[in-house]
Design an enzyme around this catalytic site. Structure first.
Site, short mmCIF file in Angstrom:
data_model
loop_
_atom_site.label_atom_id
_atom_site.label_comp_id
_atom_site.label_asym_id
_atom_site.label_seq_id
_atom_site.Cartn_x
_atom_site.Cartn_y
_atom_site.Cartn_z
N ASP A 141 40.06 40.80 36.92
CA ASP A 141 39.24 41.37 38.00
C ASP A 141 39.15 40.37 39.16
O ASP A 141 38.15 40.35 39.88
CB ASP A 141 37.85 41.72 37.47
CG ASP A 141 37.08 42.61 38.42
OD1 ASP A 141 35.83 42.65 38.34
OD2 ASP A 141 37.71 43.27 39.28
N LYS A 144 43.78 40.63 43.51
CA LYS A 144 44.71 41.62 42.91
C LYS A 144 46.15 41.14 42.91
O LYS A 144 46.92 41.49 42.03
CB LYS A 144 44.57 42.96 43.62
CG LYS A 144 43.10 43.42 43.74
CD LYS A 144 42.32 43.27 42.44
CE LYS A 144 40.82 43.32 42.66
NZ LYS A 144 40.04 42.91 41.46
N ASP A 169 40.99 45.76 36.21
CA ASP A 169 40.17 46.58 37.11
C ASP A 169 40.95 46.84 38.40
O ASP A 169 41.89 46.12 38.73
CB ASP A 169 38.86 45.83 37.44
CG ASP A 169 37.87 46.72 38.19
OD1 ASP A 169 37.04 46.18 38.94
OD2 ASP A 169 37.95 47.96 38.06
N ASN A 170 40.58 47.91 39.13
CA ASN A 170 41.05 48.16 40.49
C ASN A 170 42.54 48.42 40.63
O ASN A 170 43.14 48.08 41.66
CB ASN A 170 40.70 46.97 41.41
CG ASN A 170 39.27 46.56 41.29
OD1 ASN A 170 38.97 45.45 40.87
ND2 ASN A 170 38.36 47.46 41.66
N GLU A 199 33.54 51.36 42.03
CA GLU A 199 32.11 51.15 41.74
C GLU A 199 31.22 51.70 42.84
O GLU A 199 31.45 51.50 44.02
CB GLU A 199 31.80 49.66 41.51
CG GLU A 199 32.35 48.70 42.54
CD GLU A 199 33.70 48.15 42.14
OE1 GLU A 199 34.47 48.83 41.44
OE2 GLU A 199 34.03 47.05 42.58
O1 LIG Z 1 38.79 42.00 45.71
C1 LIG Z 1 38.20 42.32 44.67
N1 LIG Z 1 38.00 41.47 43.68
C2 LIG Z 1 38.43 40.09 43.83
C3 LIG Z 1 37.52 39.24 43.01
C4 LIG Z 1 37.40 37.94 43.24
C5 LIG Z 1 36.51 37.09 42.44
O2 LIG Z 1 37.30 36.28 41.58
C6 LIG Z 1 37.38 34.95 42.07
N2 LIG Z 1 38.79 34.58 42.01
C7 LIG Z 1 39.79 35.18 42.70
N3 LIG Z 1 40.96 34.62 42.33
C8 LIG Z 1 40.69 33.67 41.41
C9 LIG Z 1 41.50 32.79 40.69
N4 LIG Z 1 40.91 31.96 39.80
C10 LIG Z 1 39.57 32.00 39.62
N5 LIG Z 1 38.74 32.83 40.30
C11 LIG Z 1 39.31 33.64 41.19
C12 LIG Z 1 36.78 34.99 43.47
O3 LIG Z 1 36.16 33.76 43.79
C13 LIG Z 1 35.75 36.11 43.31
O4 LIG Z 1 34.59 35.69 42.64
C14 LIG Z 1 37.64 43.69 44.53
C15 LIG Z 1 37.56 44.46 45.68
C16 LIG Z 1 37.02 45.74 45.59
N6 LIG Z 1 36.96 46.54 46.78
O5 LIG Z 1 36.56 47.71 46.73
O6 LIG Z 1 37.34 46.00 47.86
C17 LIG Z 1 36.55 46.27 44.38
C18 LIG Z 1 36.65 45.48 43.23
O7 LIG Z 1 36.22 45.94 42.02
C19 LIG Z 1 37.20 44.20 43.29
O8 LIG Z 1 37.31 43.48 42.13
MG LIG Z 2 36.96 44.74 40.42
#
Ligand SMILES: O=C(NC/C=C/[C@H]1O[C@@H](n2cnc3cncnc32)[C@H](O)[C@@H]1O)c1cc([N+](=O)[O-])cc(O)c1O
Ligand SMILES: [Mg+2]
Length: 214
Positions: A141, A144, A169-170, A199
């Site tokens: 999650d 992406k 997810d997603n 969500e």
């Molecule tokens: O962009 C989305 N999720 C990215 C999530 C990112 C999270 O994971 C961490 N991260 C990232 N690479 C990492 C590598 N290593 C560690 N943490 C990391 C980031 O610091 C953040 O806490 C998203 C976007 C939507 N949306 O509708 O736009 C809906 C969703 O459900 C989503 O999950």
């Molecule tokens: Mg997500």
């Protein structure tokens, strides 16, 4: 000074959830994000699918990529058997600070190990540094475009065994097209799509469950 969204989510937990009651923490975040301020938690609708996969796998070892505020971490950890371990990776220190407080409020600190850093750097260290053999369940999650490279990295590092389950997810919104193409076409994975919604919205999204065949 202006608060951040994760700080406001933590506030909603501290105001509305019962200490030591993980499901009340999950409910408090969902109510806040549905009624006050959208946030990228897996949410209640996809969360039910997540719950059913966790219960079916009944994992002893879980890896979560991307903690954010810890919503899905708490949701998963609340369903784990007594000695199971959940490792969650988060590279944003501000998000990690919030997530640790959410775990504490839920009373799940002992089941969850949050490791700060980038998945690409930490995955190769899992065995030596965290004493992990293989993961029974991985919840993807995070960014992406990291789903596919990190999946290949987990394979290369021997962190997946025959029957390990990847749950992403997603896969529709925002989408992970390269990942989806890979797990659906590779003979080494058996994939299944669980149709749902992004969500707190009516937009289509879903989870992809992929079993590693070894
Ligand atoms: O962009 C989305 N999720 C990215 C999530 C990112 C999270 O994971 C961490 N991260 C990232 N690479 C990492 C590598 N290593 C560690 N943490 C990391 C980031 O610091 C953040 O806490 C998203 C976007 C939507 N949306 O509708 O736009 C809906 C969703 O459900 C989503 O999950
Ligand atoms: Mg997500």
């Amino acid at each position: 000074t202006q608060s951040t969204r994760p700080q406001r989510i933590l506030g909603a937990v501290q105001r509305n959830a019962t200490r030591g009651d993980p499901r009340s923490v999950v409910r408090a975040i969902d109510q806040y994000c549905r009624n006050q301020e959208w946030a990228m938690n897996v949410g209640d609708e996809k969360g039910c699918i997540l719950d059913s996969v966790v219960s079916e796998v009944n994992p002893a070892t879980v890896l979560e990529l991307g903690t954010y505020c810890g919503y899905s971490t708490v949701r998963i950890a609340s369903l784990l058997p007594p000695h199971a371990k959940l490792i969650t990776l988060e590279f944003n220190p501000e998000f990690a600070v919030i997530a640790r407080q959410v775990f504490a409020w839920a009373g799940l600190e002992d089941k969850i190990q949050l490791v700060e850093g980038a998945s690409g750097d930490l995955i190769p260290k899992m065995k030596e540094q965290f004493g992990v053999e293989t993961f029974d369940l991985v919840f993807l999650d995070h960014w992406k475009d990291r789903y596919l490279p990190d999946t290949k990295l987990m394979e290369e590092c021997g962190l997946l065994r025959k029957g390990s389950v990847l749950l992403a997810d997603n896969v529709i919104c925002p989408g992970a097209p390269e990942y989806l193409e890979f797990v659906r076409s590779s003979p080494r994975y058996e994939s299944q799509y669980f149709k749902s919604h992004l969500e707190y919205t009516k937009v289509e999204d879903g989870l992809e469950k992929s079993v590693f065949l070894g």
